[in-house]
Structures are given as C-alpha cells and as structure tokens.
Design a protein around this motif. Structure first.
Motif, PDB file in Angstrom:
ATOM      1  N   ILE A  18      20.073 -14.431  49.306  1.00 50.35           N
ATOM      2  CA  ILE A  18      21.348 -13.751  49.510  1.00 50.35           C
ATOM      3  C   ILE A  18      21.115 -12.741  50.615  1.00 50.35           C
ATOM      4  O   ILE A  18      20.341 -11.793  50.447  1.00 50.35           O
ATOM      5  CB  ILE A  18      21.800 -13.034  48.225  1.00 50.35           C
ATOM      6  CG1 ILE A  18      21.959 -14.031  47.091  1.00 50.35           C
ATOM      7  CG2 ILE A  18      23.074 -12.244  48.469  1.00 50.35           C
ATOM      8  CD1 ILE A  18      22.078 -13.378  45.723  1.00 50.35           C
ATOM      9  N   ARG A  24      28.330  -0.708  57.435  1.00 53.41           N
ATOM     10  CA  ARG A  24      28.645   0.713  57.441  1.00 53.41           C
ATOM     11  C   ARG A  24      27.459   1.479  56.868  1.00 53.41           C
ATOM     12  O   ARG A  24      27.035   1.207  55.753  1.00 53.41           O
ATOM     13  CB  ARG A  24      29.867   0.953  56.573  1.00 53.41           C
ATOM     14  CG  ARG A  24      30.260   2.393  56.574  1.00 53.41           C
ATOM     15  CD  ARG A  24      31.638   2.589  56.017  1.00 53.41           C
ATOM     16  NE  ARG A  24      31.963   4.003  56.083  1.00 53.41           N
ATOM     17  CZ  ARG A  24      32.984   4.545  55.469  1.00 53.41           C
ATOM     18  NH1 ARG A  24      33.765   3.789  54.728  1.00 53.41           N
ATOM     19  NH2 ARG A  24      33.214   5.823  55.573  1.00 53.41           N
ATOM     20  N   PRO A  25      26.907   2.430  57.639  1.00 52.01           N
ATOM     21  CA  PRO A  25      25.770   3.158  57.083  1.00 52.01           C
ATOM     22  C   PRO A  25      26.208   4.059  55.937  1.00 52.01           C
ATOM     23  O   PRO A  25      27.337   4.548  55.917  1.00 52.01           O
ATOM     24  CB  PRO A  25      25.291   4.001  58.266  1.00 52.01           C
ATOM     25  CG  PRO A  25      26.480   4.122  59.158  1.00 52.01           C
ATOM     26  CD  PRO A  25      27.301   2.897  58.963  1.00 52.01           C
ATOM     27  N   ARG A  26      25.330   4.202  54.959  1.00 50.11           N
ATOM     28  CA  ARG A  26      25.583   5.192  53.903  1.00 50.11           C
ATOM     29  C   ARG A  26      25.144   6.542  54.447  1.00 50.11           C
ATOM     30  O   ARG A  26      23.972   6.744  54.728  1.00 50.11           O
ATOM     31  CB  ARG A  26      24.777   4.858  52.653  1.00 50.11           C
ATOM     32  CG  ARG A  26      25.373   3.740  51.881  1.00 50.11           C
ATOM     33  CD  ARG A  26      24.844   3.679  50.466  1.00 50.11           C
ATOM     34  NE  ARG A  26      25.462   2.529  49.828  1.00 50.11           N
ATOM     35  CZ  ARG A  26      25.065   1.281  49.998  1.00 50.11           C
ATOM     36  NH1 ARG A  26      24.017   1.027  50.751  1.00 50.11           N
ATOM     37  NH2 ARG A  26      25.695   0.293  49.421  1.00 50.11           N
ATOM     38  N   GLN A  27      26.082   7.436  54.611  1.00 52.38           N
ATOM     39  CA  GLN A  27      25.745   8.710  55.231  1.00 52.38           C
ATOM     40  C   GLN A  27      25.451   9.758  54.175  1.00 52.38           C
ATOM     41  O   GLN A  27      26.080   9.787  53.127  1.00 52.38           O
ATOM     42  CB  GLN A  27      26.899   9.167  56.104  1.00 52.38           C
ATOM     43  CG  GLN A  27      27.063   8.254  57.303  1.00 52.38           C
ATOM     44  CD  GLN A  27      28.120   8.736  58.269  1.00 52.38           C
ATOM     45  OE1 GLN A  27      28.847   9.673  57.981  1.00 52.38           O
ATOM     46  NE2 GLN A  27      28.193   8.097  59.405  1.00 52.38           N
ATOM     47  N   TYR A  28      24.494  10.594  54.494  1.00 50.85           N
ATOM     48  CA  TYR A  28      24.162  11.711  53.615  1.00 50.85           C
ATOM     49  C   TYR A  28      24.240  13.005  54.399  1.00 50.85           C
ATOM     50  O   TYR A  28      23.902  13.037  55.580  1.00 50.85           O
ATOM     51  CB  TYR A  28      22.745  11.557  53.057  1.00 50.85           C
ATOM     52  CG  TYR A  28      22.607  10.422  52.082  1.00 50.85           C
ATOM     53  CD1 TYR A  28      22.870  10.611  50.732  1.00 50.85           C
ATOM     54  CD2 TYR A  28      22.229   9.157  52.508  1.00 50.85           C
ATOM     55  CE1 TYR A  28      22.759   9.560  49.831  1.00 50.85           C
ATOM     56  CE2 TYR A  28      22.115   8.102  51.618  1.00 50.85           C
ATOM     57  CZ  TYR A  28      22.385   8.318  50.278  1.00 50.85           C
ATOM     58  OH  TYR A  28      22.278   7.283  49.390  1.00 50.85           O
ATOM     59  N   SER A  29      24.691  14.054  53.746  1.00 52.06           N
ATOM     60  CA  SER A  29      24.651  15.387  54.345  1.00 52.06           C
ATOM     61  C   SER A  29      23.716  16.223  53.487  1.00 52.06           C
ATOM     62  O   SER A  29      24.153  16.918  52.575  1.00 52.06           O
ATOM     63  CB  SER A  29      26.045  16.013  54.338  1.00 52.06           C
ATOM     64  OG  SER A  29      26.966  15.136  54.927  1.00 52.06           O
ATOM     65  N   TRP A  30      22.435  16.093  53.752  1.00 46.04           N
ATOM     66  CA  TRP A  30      21.464  16.847  52.966  1.00 46.04           C
ATOM     67  C   TRP A  30      21.464  18.314  53.381  1.00 46.04           C
ATOM     68  O   TRP A  30      21.561  18.628  54.573  1.00 46.04           O
ATOM     69  CB  TRP A  30      20.051  16.292  53.191  1.00 46.04           C
ATOM     70  CG  TRP A  30      19.820  14.961  52.590  1.00 46.04           C
ATOM     71  CD1 TRP A  30      20.128  14.544  51.336  1.00 46.04           C
ATOM     72  CD2 TRP A  30      19.197  13.838  53.243  1.00 46.04           C
ATOM     73  NE1 TRP A  30      19.746  13.234  51.156  1.00 46.04           N
ATOM     74  CE2 TRP A  30      19.171  12.783  52.309  1.00 46.04           C
ATOM     75  CE3 TRP A  30      18.666  13.626  54.503  1.00 46.04           C
ATOM     76  CZ2 TRP A  30      18.634  11.526  52.598  1.00 46.04           C
ATOM     77  CZ3 TRP A  30      18.128  12.383  54.795  1.00 46.04           C
ATOM     78  CH2 TRP A  30      18.113  11.360  53.849  1.00 46.04           C
ATOM     79  N   SER A  31      21.311  19.179  52.407  1.00 44.41           N
ATOM     80  CA  SER A  31      21.208  20.601  52.718  1.00 44.41           C
ATOM     81  C   SER A  31      19.740  20.991  52.786  1.00 44.41           C
ATOM     82  O   SER A  31      18.946  20.571  51.954  1.00 44.41           O
ATOM     83  CB  SER A  31      21.866  21.432  51.618  1.00 44.41           C
ATOM     84  OG  SER A  31      23.208  21.073  51.486  1.00 44.41           O
TER      85      SER A  31
END
Ligand SMILES: [Zn+2]
Lengths: 176, 381
Positions: A18, A24-31
């Motif tokens: 499969i 679409r990228p998985r976006q992160y806004s890390w602090s």
C-alpha cells in the motif's frame, strides 16, 4: 489443502504494497519554552552557546533542562556561556541524504555529523565543515562558525553553520 | 484487589489553547511540581514513571523521550501509554499491585495547539480502508450522534442541555478553559461543525498536563493524610471499523463498567456513586456514556438530563469540573476526570465540591466514537 503447484505459484506472486503519499505536510508549531528559548535568544542576539547549571552538582546541561537528570532537582535559572571551540569526540560520515524536518528539504551530503567535546567538558552535537574523509578523525580541533547575518539567525543550533577544523595556534587565539 | 492502591496527590495545569510560552516538557513539569510539593517527595523518591503522550501530537517518535528529565527517569524506570492518561493510572496501579514498584509518578501531556487536529485525528483511521474517507473524530462522532439520536429519540435540545450544564459548572473550576453562561438556544444556533454537532457541542482545542503520585496502602497512609483509593478499574476495546458495532450503544463501556463495578462492590451505580466525571468530547457522548455506565437503561439518558439528575445538587452530579467540553486536551482528558474525582473525594473541590462525596467514578475514552473505554471507581474510606 492447496496443491503443491498452486502453492508455488502463490509464492512467486509479488507482494502488494500500500503506497501512501502525503501531499500535505503535517505541520507543527513547537514552542521552545523558557529554557530552550533562552538558548535560542542567546544564539540569535549574541552568537553565544549557553547551557544551564545544576545548583547541586554544578554540571552544565546543553540543551538546557528544567531538571538536572543526575540530581533530579529543579535547575532554577543559572546560565553559563560555553566555549565555541572543542574537539571531535566521535563522528559519523553520512552519505545518505535525509530530510530536514524543519524545512522539508533534503540535507546536502555527504557530510560528517559529530559529537563535539567543548573545551569546558560539555558535549555538543553538530555538523563538521570538513568533508574529506582522510582529514577526519576523532580528536581534531574544531570551532563554531556562525551565520553572520542577524536576520538569518533565530533557528537555535542552525545559527551555527558547522564546526570548522582549526589548528592549535588558531585555537589559542580563539580562547583569548 | 488484595492490597489497595492510593492516589496521594493530583496536579493539573490550567487548560488553555496556545500554550506557546512553554515546551511540552515545561508543561508536564508544571503539573509534576504540584504533586511533588503536595507530597513532600522529590523526583529521587519516584520508583517508576508512567507517562502518557502521543507521538503524532508531539511530532516526535517516542514522545516520552521529550519529558524524561522532568519525570526523574534518568537511570530509572519509565513506561509510556499512548491512549489516555486514565490508562496510565491503570498501568501504575498494576505496577504497584505486582509489587515491582512502590512510588509511581503518572503524567499525561498534550499540546493540541501545536498540530493540525483534524490531520492528526485522520491518521488514527485505518490507512488503507478508512483514512481516504477524510474523516476526523468530529465527522465520525457526527455519525454516532445521528445514529444515537435516531435510535433512541434523543433530541438536539437534550444534547444542548449537556453543554449548558457543563459550561456553567466550569465557572466553578478555575482550571477550566471555557466557562460560559449559555442557553440551549445559544448551542443550537452555534456554528455547525458536522451535522448534528455544532461548535458548542464539541470540546475546544486545548493544551494541558495532569500528574499524580500513586503508592501502595501502607506507604500512601504515611505520606498523606487523605489518600484516595482505587476501588475498581477496567478498560475495554471495541471494533475500529465503523458499522461493525451499533454506534448507538457502547458495549465496550458496559463491559468495562461491569468489571470495575464488580471489583468495587457497586451493584447499583446510580445509588452508590456520588459523583461522576465522564469524558464527553461532544454533548451527545455524556448521555450515551451514562447509558453505557449503567446509570440508566439504553436510550434513557435524555430523561436524566431533563429531570436535572446530573446537575450540581442532583442525585448524581456529572462533570462538576465542566467536563471535557469545557476544555481538556485529548490524551489528558480521562486522567483529568480521575484528578477531579480525587479532589471531590478529598473534599478539595472548592466551589465545585459535591458535599460528602465518598465514591466517585472517572471515565476516559480514546479513539473513534469511543473505541477504547476506561472506567475507574475511587473512594475515600
Ligand atoms: Zn545536578
């Protein structure tokens, strides 16, 4: 039970995979938070590498941490500036390009990735400028090379481009 | 159970969206510091840490590596659960009952704000046979809500009453994210997310952490004057593929509850339980889960909310804290229910206290339309 011939046929069949493509990228806004945030700010504003110091064992931790792993006590807010020279403790020579998770681009290759023992005995991890395998060995002396443009800094460890090889003479000058 | 396991202290951050001021590690540490201070213990006293976080939410393979310093797990024992923190509490209980560990720190953290909720939720579906439908938890829950309302004649007004009650309860909880004075009309006219679920029928995006310290009975009594005991606990899974179970019923929850009740000696839950904290990510779920928990027969929870049974001062107050609807992050929410139950049983619920609470129920849920159900019964004597 299946006949031997049909069983053999089944074994010869190619497996079906499969294949999933994430368009679409998985976006992160890390602090960065308070501790790593201070490390980022010192890099951007002052081209300094900083770690934080345990109130109990006085060890310096890089990256900074809220709790000393060894003593398991709250670190408080005691900072130390770290030297920007050291020696290569170990390195690995990367020839397979990986994706940079921050920018979604492939890293240039080949390049050596190294654990660097800074001159105050704290370990840091970074890339080396030297790509000639014959010139690489554990123990070579290196120095941080910063991005000089203020606007380009603000990305923590990436504010340092790499560690370049230096000779002892140069190292002494740096330490002054 | 042969020996009892006590919860010595609970700590919770305030639940908020966009906790950009702290890293995940610092967020978890906020809750951990509270339980250390409350017990007088240090991280060196912790024998084992059970953490709960999720790699997809944290954007990091092995998300527990992120918080190993603040749980004291340097050269020490750590296990991670990726469902809900209530399952981590269950795991800690098992470690203590096995005799392997004494003082166990449990912590759950999630920062929903740092990722795209619907994409993370979509990744929970089977990659080959469900993900392509584009579902997330809300659109899947909408199907469950419709099926439940159709089968049992539950109305949108009855669901809306859950939001009105819980958002009002949240006004008594300083940790709650969205306390609100709202009416049924407000809920029914709020933005439609996925029919029949509207904005005020759903939990908001939230960041937060919850921590606890557990110990066996003898140690628990030495460390705190007011330990709360786990009287019964269980969890139960059911099928992943939508349609394979009747979404209007929740057999897994019924099974989990029955097992927890039998451990705790509960025969009539409505009479024997003084307060319940139930994980309702959507309004219809509080009603549906109450049926699964056996507080009434199937299809009758609408009548319970109509009669005010579950409001503060009712026969069984449900979610005095404001519930998940008032804002708790996925993965933490069920553990928050346990923490709130503990506060009730210690008489530390302040404005949200249910007077004289002796037995409390905490419920947690993970996955699509309540695929994994967890129930915990707690008591103070
Ligand atoms: Zn130390």
């Amino acid at each position: 039970m299946a006949k031997a011939s049909s069983k053999k046929k089944a074994e010869e069949k190619k497996p079906e995979y499969i294949h999933v493509t994430f368009n679409r990228p998985r976006q992160y806004s890390w602090s960065t938070g308070r501790y790593l945030g201070h490390f980022y700010a010192e890099a951007k504003e002052n081209k300094r590498i900083v770690g934080n110091r345990c109130p109990k064992c006085k060890d310096i931790w890089l990256p900074p941490t809220p709790v000393c792993p060894k003593c398991k006590v709250d670190m408080g807010w005691d900072w130390a500036e770290l030297p920007q020279t050291g020696e290569v403790y170990q390195y690995t020579y990367l020839v397979m390009p990986l994706w940079d998770p921050h920018y979604g681009e492939k890293w240039a290759n080949p390049y050596p990735s190294a654990i660097i023992l800074l001159d105050n005995g704290v370990f840091y991890r970074h890339r080396l400028e030297e790509t000639d395998k014959d010139k690489l060995r554990a123990g070579i002396r290196v120095q941080a090379v910063w991005k000089e443009d203020y606007e380009e800094r603000g990305h923590g460890m990436a504010d340092i481009l790499y560690f370049k090889t230096i000779d002892e003479q140069e190292a002494k000058r740096c330490l002054q | 159970m042969t020996e009892r396991v006590g919860i010595l202290a609970v700590g919770q951050t305030k639940y908020c969206p966009n906790r950009a001021d702290v890293s995940e590690e610092e967020l978890a540490y906020e809750a951990i510091k509270q339980v250390l201070e409350a017990t007088g213990l240090t991280l060196s006293d912790i024998d084992s840490a059970v953490t709960c976080s999720q790699d997809f939410w944290d954007g990091r393979t092995i998300s527990s590596m992120n918080i190993q310093h603040v749980v004291g797990a340097h050269l020490s024992h750590e296990d991670k659960v990726t469902e809900d923190g209530i399952n981590a509490v269950y795991c800690a209980m098992g470690q203590i009952l096995s005799g392997h560990q004494d003082i166990v720190l449990v912590v759950a953290h999630t920062k929903e704000s740092q990722a795209e909720k619907s994409l993370i939720e979509n990744a929970a579906f089977d990659p080959a046979l469900m993900r392509q439908l584009g579902l997330d938890f809300t659109s899947a829950a909408a199907m469950q809500a419709k099926r439940y309302m159709y089968k049992y004649g539950i109305t949108s007004e009855q669901c809306a009453k859950v939001a009105v009650k819980n958002r009002a309860n949240a006004k008594n909880n300083p940790l709650a994210q969205e306390p609100m004075d709202i009416t049924i009309e407000d809920v029914l006219s709020s933005k439609m997310l996925s029919s029949p679920i509207r904005l005020l029928d759903a939990k908001p995006t939230s960041d937060g952490a919850c921590a606890m310290i557990l110990a066996p009975e003898a140690k628990a009594k030495k460390i705190t004057r007011k330990p709360v005991w786990i009287l019964g606990a269980s969890n139960c899974y059911e099928t992943h593929y939508l349609g394979d179970r009747d979404l209007a019923d929740c057999d897994a929850l019924t099974k989990a509850a029955q097992k927890a009740y039998s451990m705790a000696g509960i025969k009539n839950p409505l009479r024997q339980i003084d307060v319940a904290e139930i994980s309702e990510e959507y309004t219809y779920q509080e009603l549906l889960w109450m049926e699964g928990l056996g507080f009434c027969n199937r299809g009758e929870a609408g009548k319970l909310i109509d009669r005010g049974v579950t409001k503060m001062g009712g026969k069984l107050p449900v979610n005095p804290s404001g519930g998940v609807l008032s804002g708790n992050p996925t993965g933490v929410a069920g553990m928050t229910r346990v923490a709130e139950a503990v506060l009730q049983l210690r008489g530390e619920g302040s404005d949200r206290q249910v007077e004289g609470a002796q037995v409390a129920l905490a419920h947690g849920v993970t996955g699509i339309c309540g695929q994994l159900q967890a129930v915990m019964i707690l008591g103070n004597s």
